[in-house]
Write an enzyme that holds these catalytic residues in place. Structure first.
Site, PDB file in Angstrom:
ATOM      1  N   ARG A  26       7.656  -4.966 -11.644  1.00 16.75           N
ATOM      2  CA  ARG A  26       7.020  -3.739 -11.154  1.00 16.75           C
ATOM      3  C   ARG A  26       7.374  -3.488  -9.693  1.00 16.75           C
ATOM      4  NH1 ARG A  26       2.811  -5.879 -14.370  1.00 16.75           N
ATOM      5  NH2 ARG A  26       1.682  -6.696 -12.541  1.00 16.75           N
ATOM      6  N   ARG A  74       0.582  -4.719   4.458  1.00 21.11           N
ATOM      7  CA  ARG A  74       0.690  -3.618   3.493  1.00 21.11           C
ATOM      8  C   ARG A  74       0.555  -2.244   4.140  1.00 21.11           C
ATOM      9  NH1 ARG A  74      -4.980  -3.941   0.026  1.00 21.11           N
ATOM     10  NH2 ARG A  74      -6.409  -3.457   1.760  1.00 21.11           N
ATOM     11  N   LYS A 113       5.004  -8.961 -12.615  1.00 19.01           N
ATOM     12  CA  LYS A 113       4.632  -8.342 -11.337  1.00 19.01           C
ATOM     13  C   LYS A 113       5.875  -8.053 -10.505  1.00 19.01           C
ATOM     14  CE  LYS A 113       0.845  -9.607  -9.452  1.00 19.01           C
ATOM     15  NZ  LYS A 113      -0.256 -10.360  -8.791  1.00 19.01           N
ATOM     16  N   ARG A 139      10.633   2.432   0.305  1.00 19.18           N
ATOM     17  CA  ARG A 139      10.379   3.797  -0.176  1.00 19.18           C
ATOM     18  C   ARG A 139       9.118   4.382   0.444  1.00 19.18           C
ATOM     19  NH1 ARG A 139       9.630   5.142  -6.623  1.00 19.18           N
ATOM     20  NH2 ARG A 139       9.411   7.412  -6.454  1.00 19.18           N
ATOM     21  N   ALA A 140       8.069   3.562   0.591  1.00 15.13           N
ATOM     22  CA  ALA A 140       6.794   4.061   1.110  1.00 15.13           C
ATOM     23  C   ALA A 140       6.920   4.549   2.548  1.00 15.13           C
ATOM     24  CB  ALA A 140       5.728   2.972   1.009  1.00 15.13           C
ATOM     25  N   LEU A 183       4.775  -9.264   5.675  1.00 20.49           N
ATOM     26  CA  LEU A 183       4.726  -7.815   5.845  1.00 20.49           C
ATOM     27  C   LEU A 183       3.328  -7.308   5.532  1.00 20.49           C
ATOM     28  CD1 LEU A 183       6.490  -5.211   6.321  1.00 20.49           C
ATOM     29  CD2 LEU A 183       6.674  -5.090   3.825  1.00 20.49           C
ATOM     30  N   GLY A 230      13.002   1.146   5.516  1.00 24.59           N
ATOM     31  CA  GLY A 230      12.392  -0.167   5.372  1.00 24.59           C
ATOM     32  C   GLY A 230      11.795  -0.359   3.996  1.00 24.59           C
ATOM     33  N   CYS A 267      15.176  -5.083  11.583  1.00 24.19           N
ATOM     34  CA  CYS A 267      15.616  -3.781  11.080  1.00 24.19           C
ATOM     35  C   CYS A 267      15.711  -2.704  12.151  1.00 24.19           C
ATOM     36  CB  CYS A 267      14.674  -3.319   9.973  1.00 24.19           C
ATOM     37  SG  CYS A 267      14.713  -4.376   8.501  1.00 24.19           S
TER      38      CYS A 267
END
Length: 402
Positions: free
Chosen positions: A63, A274, A60, A312-313, A272, A310, A169
């Protein structure tokens, strides 16, 4: 006894203000020597934490690493240090002392490397530095990293220091906002900004019930960035890179639980939600309008972009929400790929990447050939820092030695 009027006070006040916008005059960056390839990190991480028996979790984590769009990171925390301090490899085992020992000395030293590069590029004596802003997430100590850097660089003992800890950040924007206020309200001032991050405080061994922590292990990297900022640059000797037009900070509504970090005996925990990328996307257009509409800018593709990566998404969602052309977030994606998420230093690396690439590609300005751009930092809260920058003509920069 003499007397004075409010007019006298106002004259003194105005005389102390600088002329013109705060301007970025130099940039320096630094990383630890230890470089790790993202493709190999899962094997390394589970080996050094003696967790290879957690086969499913390791797959996991692989990935997770693959989805980050990160190629490599630089980390001050080495395998030798982990072997000397094995409790750091146990999830949430008391290990704060070992973490502090590494970052309290390492953060100012890494900051020094970046600062020396910025001062060298600036080209003026370090005695001209009047203010110091130091920012880091780790290594709370007294006297702090700001004090240590003054000693390491040999700055004046009367330099005015500002120490920012655990801002997350968004802090790359925070330091620019503070530097703008200092530079524009203190005539002749030159502000040294240093953001230095060593993420050993966030290192934890794997735990099946805390996937947020695994995300942190895959995402964050170490690095430092330093800037010199001042108003009214002396063009015979100083080389402007970007002008800081405006700054803003806001807390996004209903995001208190989106991103949280807590300092514990076992280090800094990381939580964090989602939906953070969607939260950013939901609010990014309003933030852009607030920043750019005073300049009459409504075409988001007519400006350059410096968005904190922060993850890629977040970049994907911002690009999609604003209908940005594919190359608009190129600098943000490059820094994420080559360094990971550098916390407060990240957007400063992106500023450096934009100006260097603009020069290398023969663009007409330091901002990809465009006049204006916008910088966004996202941090716990969720807090958004927004900075509008104006680029400098490359011909002028070259004439001044850039």
């Amino acid at each position: 006894m003499g007397s004075y009027s409010s007019d006298d006070v106002e004259v003194i006040r105005e005389a102390g203000r600088a002329q013109g916008l705060a301007t970025i005059l130099a940039i320096g960056t630094a990383t630890p020597p230890n470089c790790v390839a993202q493709a190999d990190y899962a094997d390394y991480y589970f080996r050094v934490t003696k967790s290879e028996h957690m086969v499913d979790l390791k797959e996991k984590f692989k990935r997770i690493c693959e989805k980050t769009a990160i190629k490599k990171r630089y980390l001050a925390l080495t395998e030798d240090y982990l072997q000397e301090n094995p409790t750091m490899c146990e999830f949430m085992a008391p290990s704060l002392n070992a973490r502090q020992d590494l970052v309290v000395t390492g953060v100012p030293m890494l900051g020094k490397e970046a600062a020396v590069k910025a001062i060298d590029e600036w080209g003026l004596p370090k005695s001209k530095i009047t203010h110091l802003i130091f920012c880091t997430t780790a290594g709370v100590d007294m006297p702090g990293a700001d004090y240590q850097l003054v000693k390491l660089l040999g700055l004046s003992p009367s330099v005015k220091r500002y120490m920012l800890y655990q801002q997350g950040c968004a802090a790359g924007g925070t330091v620019l906002r503070l530097a703008k206020d200092l530079a524009e309200n203190n005539k002749g001032s030159r502000v040294l900004i240093v953001c230095s991050e060593i993420t050993a405080i966030l290192f934890h061994g794997p735990n099946e019930n805390h996937l947020d922590s695994l995300v942190a292990q895959a995402l964050f990297g170490d690095g430092a960035a330093a800037l010199i900022v001042g108003s009214g640059p002396h063009l015979a000797v100083e080389r402007p890179i970007f002008e800081i037009v405006s700054t803003d900070q806001t807390i996004l509504p209903d995001t208190e639980k989106a991103m949280k970090l807590h300092l514990r005996e076992g280090g800094l925990t990381f939580q964090l939600h989602r939906d953070v990328p969607l939260m950013v996307a939901k609010n990014i257009e309003n933030a852009a309008e607030k920043a750019l509409s005073p300049l009459g800018i409504t075409d988001w593709n007519s400006v350059f972009w410096m968005v904190h990566p922060g993850g890629r998404a977040i970049l994907d969602q911002v690009e999609r929400k604003l209908n940005l052309k594919e190359d608009k977030l190129r600098a943000s994606r490059h820094v994420l790929s080559e360094y990971g998420n550098l916390i407060s230093a990240c957007v400063l690396f992106i500023i450096d990447e934009v100006r260097k690439r603009s020069m290398a590609e023969g663009k007409s300005t330091t901002g990809e050939g465009l006049d204006c751009g916008v910088l966004f930092g996202f941090g716990p809260g969720m807090t958004v820092e927004t900075v509008v920058l104006r680029s400098v003509r490359v011909t002028a920069a070259v004439a001044n030695g850039n």
